[in-house]
Write a protein that holds these residues in place. Structure first.
Motif, PDB file in Angstrom:
ATOM      1  N   VAL A   1      24.839  41.716  56.269  1.00 30.67           N
ATOM      2  CA  VAL A   1      25.346  40.243  56.680  1.00 30.67           C
ATOM      3  C   VAL A   1      24.968  39.954  58.161  1.00 30.67           C
ATOM      4  O   VAL A   1      24.892  40.947  58.834  1.00 30.67           O
ATOM      5  CB  VAL A   1      27.091  40.307  56.449  1.00 30.67           C
TER       6      VAL A   1
ATOM      7  N   ALA B   1      26.114  39.233  60.767  1.00 27.18           N
ATOM      8  CA  ALA B   1      27.154  39.346  61.836  1.00 27.18           C
ATOM      9  C   ALA B   1      26.886  40.296  62.893  1.00 27.18           C
ATOM     10  O   ALA B   1      25.830  40.945  62.709  1.00 27.18           O
ATOM     11  CB  ALA B   1      28.455  40.003  61.443  1.00 27.18           C
ATOM     12  N   ALA B   2      27.591  40.200  63.961  1.00 30.52           N
ATOM     13  CA  ALA B   2      27.234  41.050  65.498  1.00 30.52           C
ATOM     14  C   ALA B   2      27.386  42.483  65.173  1.00 30.52           C
ATOM     15  O   ALA B   2      28.327  42.755  64.284  1.00 30.52           O
ATOM     16  CB  ALA B   2      27.535  40.495  66.541  1.00 30.52           C
TER      17      ALA B   2
ATOM     18  N   PRO C   1      27.036  46.881  64.495  1.00 27.47           N
ATOM     19  CA  PRO C   1      26.580  47.745  63.345  1.00 27.47           C
ATOM     20  C   PRO C   1      27.106  47.192  62.204  1.00 27.47           C
ATOM     21  O   PRO C   1      28.134  46.462  62.038  1.00 27.47           O
ATOM     22  CB  PRO C   1      27.332  48.943  63.786  1.00 27.47           C
TER      23      PRO C   1
ATOM     24  N   ASN D   1      28.853  47.093  58.409  1.00 31.20           N
ATOM     25  CA  ASN D   1      29.996  47.685  57.712  1.00 31.20           C
ATOM     26  C   ASN D   1      29.707  48.026  56.468  1.00 31.20           C
ATOM     27  O   ASN D   1      29.675  47.116  55.540  1.00 31.20           O
ATOM     28  CB  ASN D   1      31.209  46.760  57.830  1.00 31.20           C
TER      29      ASN D   1
HETATM   30  C1  LIG Z   1      32.562  44.742  60.822  1.00 29.04           C
HETATM   31  O1  LIG Z   1      33.923  44.862  60.766  1.00 29.04           O
HETATM   32  C2  LIG Z   1      34.532  44.508  62.094  1.00 29.04           C
HETATM   33  C3  LIG Z   1      36.098  44.713  62.063  1.00 29.04           C
HETATM   34  O2  LIG Z   1      36.541  44.073  60.766  1.00 29.04           O
HETATM   35  C4  LIG Z   1      34.216  43.003  62.700  1.00 29.04           C
HETATM   36  O3  LIG Z   1      34.647  42.682  63.842  1.00 29.04           O
HETATM   37  C5  LIG Z   1      32.741  42.901  62.650  1.00 29.04           C
HETATM   38  O4  LIG Z   1      32.146  41.797  62.863  1.00 29.04           O
HETATM   39  C6  LIG Z   1      31.911  43.541  61.144  1.00 29.04           C
HETATM   40  N1  LIG Z   1      30.534  43.575  61.539  1.00 29.04           N
HETATM   41  C7  LIG Z   1      29.751  43.007  60.644  1.00 29.04           C
HETATM   42  C8  LIG Z   1      28.298  43.302  60.829  1.00 29.04           C
HETATM   43  O5  LIG Z   1      29.963  42.491  59.994  1.00 29.04           O
END
Ligand SMILES: *[C@@H]1O[C@H](CO)[C@@H](O)[C@H](O)[C@H]1NC(C)=O
Ligand SMILES: *[C@@H]1O[C@H](CO)[C@@H](O)[C@H](O)[C@H]1NC(C)=O
Ligand SMILES: *[C@@H]1O[C@H](CO)[C@@H](O)[C@H](O)[C@H]1NC(C)=O
Ligand SMILES: *[C@@H]1O[C@H](CO)[C@@H](O)[C@H](O)[C@H]1NC(C)=O
Length: 294
Positions: free
Chosen positions: A16, A18-19, A21, A23
């Motif tokens: 995804v 998101a920033a 690593p 999950n």
């Molecule tokens: C992984 O999970 C954390 C805590 O829920 C969240 O802050 C973070 O953005 C997530 N990272 C990714 C890449 O989705």
């Protein structure tokens, strides 16, 4: 055994934008962990020695093994992690890994921590050998290893009992065993050097000079000194020279290259900042001493 390509592909939906690593689920991390060990076993490891984009390691992987040292980059890691334990015909203490048993495992975010008992077939000593490796492995969004930390548990003990377990040395007297082992290991390193380290990669003037250096002018080495200026270190690196003589020959030569050298003190080793990502998941300990400052 599942193929690496299949495993990797099945994780792609987990990526995804998101920033930080990725999950991964526990299930995914377990699969990535077992996939690593499946590829570590002989003869699967033969396919990993030559670096390709199918490599289990990310291009800029950072690795550390407590008995040896740190290893940057995919090419080196492919050669060491998979090439070192893939030569049943060459003398080595551990030989080839033929089975594994994961005895401890936890996983969070993109990090898997495992203890694995690996059965090695020490083809040189003619024994089966259980070796325990504690690993911390972090995977990138593609499921490739981006950093790892490996600890050989009870390794000092293993090295101590190995000769008597093997019973190959005709004696149990530690000094005599050490002396026989020194000759055996030196001859093995010198043979490899003679065969592969020629021309501009030449390390020793002759086999005699090689043997003299390895048995008289450098120390044998303690079990934690496989990355120091020791015979033991050169024994490890001798397995690699055939893959890339230009890169590896100096490691078994008198200089030790940048691999078999006494470059870091105990405290420097223990406190070295080395990893891009913290080993504490979900940001709970991002600025600990092992993390590189950005
Ligand atoms: C992984 O999970 C954390 C805590 O829920 C969240 O802050 C973070 O953005 C997530 N990272 C990714 C890449 O989705
Ligand atoms: C690795 O590559 C070298 C050089 O290209 C080749 O000679 C060797 O056979 C390859 N090894 C394997 C296991 O594919
Ligand atoms: C791990 O070891 C146990 C106990 O010896 C054995 O029953 C089990 O089959 C092994 N598992 C694997 C995956 O090798
Ligand atoms: C260990 O290696 C030797 C020599 O190659 C072989 O004869 C033996 O069958 C192997 N043992 C196992 C359990 O694989």
């Amino acid at each position: 055994m599942r193929s690496l390509a299949l495993i990797t592909a099945s994780y792609l939906p987990a990526i995804v934008a998101a920033a930080g690593p990725p999950n991964f689920t526990f299930d995914t991390l377990w699969s990535l962990q077992t996939n690593f060990w499946d590829n570590f076993l002989y003869p699967a490891n033969l396919k990993q020695i030559n670096t390709t984009d199918d490599s289990i390691f990310a291009k800029d992987v950072q690795g550390r093994v407590d008995t040896t040292r740190t290893f940057p980059g995919r090419e080196l890691n492919n050669e060491y992690i998979f090439g070192l334990f893939s030569q049943p015909e060459t003398f080595s203490l551990t030989g080839i890994p033929i089975a594994y048993n994961i005895t401890q495992f936890v996983a969070s975010q993109n990090i898997a921590s495992a203890t694995t008992v690996i059965t090695f077939n020490s083809t040189s000593l003619d024994i089966l050998l259980p070796l325990t490796i504690d690993t911390w492995i972090a995977f990138n969004a593609d499921g490739k290893i981006i950093q790892y930390d490996a600890v050989f548990r009870w390794f000092g003990w293993l090295v101590q009992v190995l000769p008597e377990t093997a019973g190959k040395f005709g004696t149990k007297d530690p000094a005599e065993v050490q002396s026989k082992l020194t000759t055996l290991l030196a001859e093995g390193v010198c043979e490899m050097s003679d065969k592969y380290c020629t021309g501009e990669n030449l390390q020793y003037e002759s086999k005699e000079q090689c043997k003299q250096f390895l048995t008289k002018e450098t120390r044998f080495g303690m079990p934690h000194e496989l990355g120091k200026n020791t015979l033991f270190c050169r024994e490890v690196h001798k397995h690699m020279v055939q893959y890339r003589p230009k890169e590896h020959c100096s490691h078994i030569g008198p200089s030790g290259g940048n691999m078999c050298v006494d470059d870091k003190s105990y405290a420097e080793t223990v406190m070295e900042a080395y990893y891009p990502q913290s080993w504490v998941a979900y940001g709970y300990g991002d600025d600990n001493m092992w993390v590189l400052k950005h």
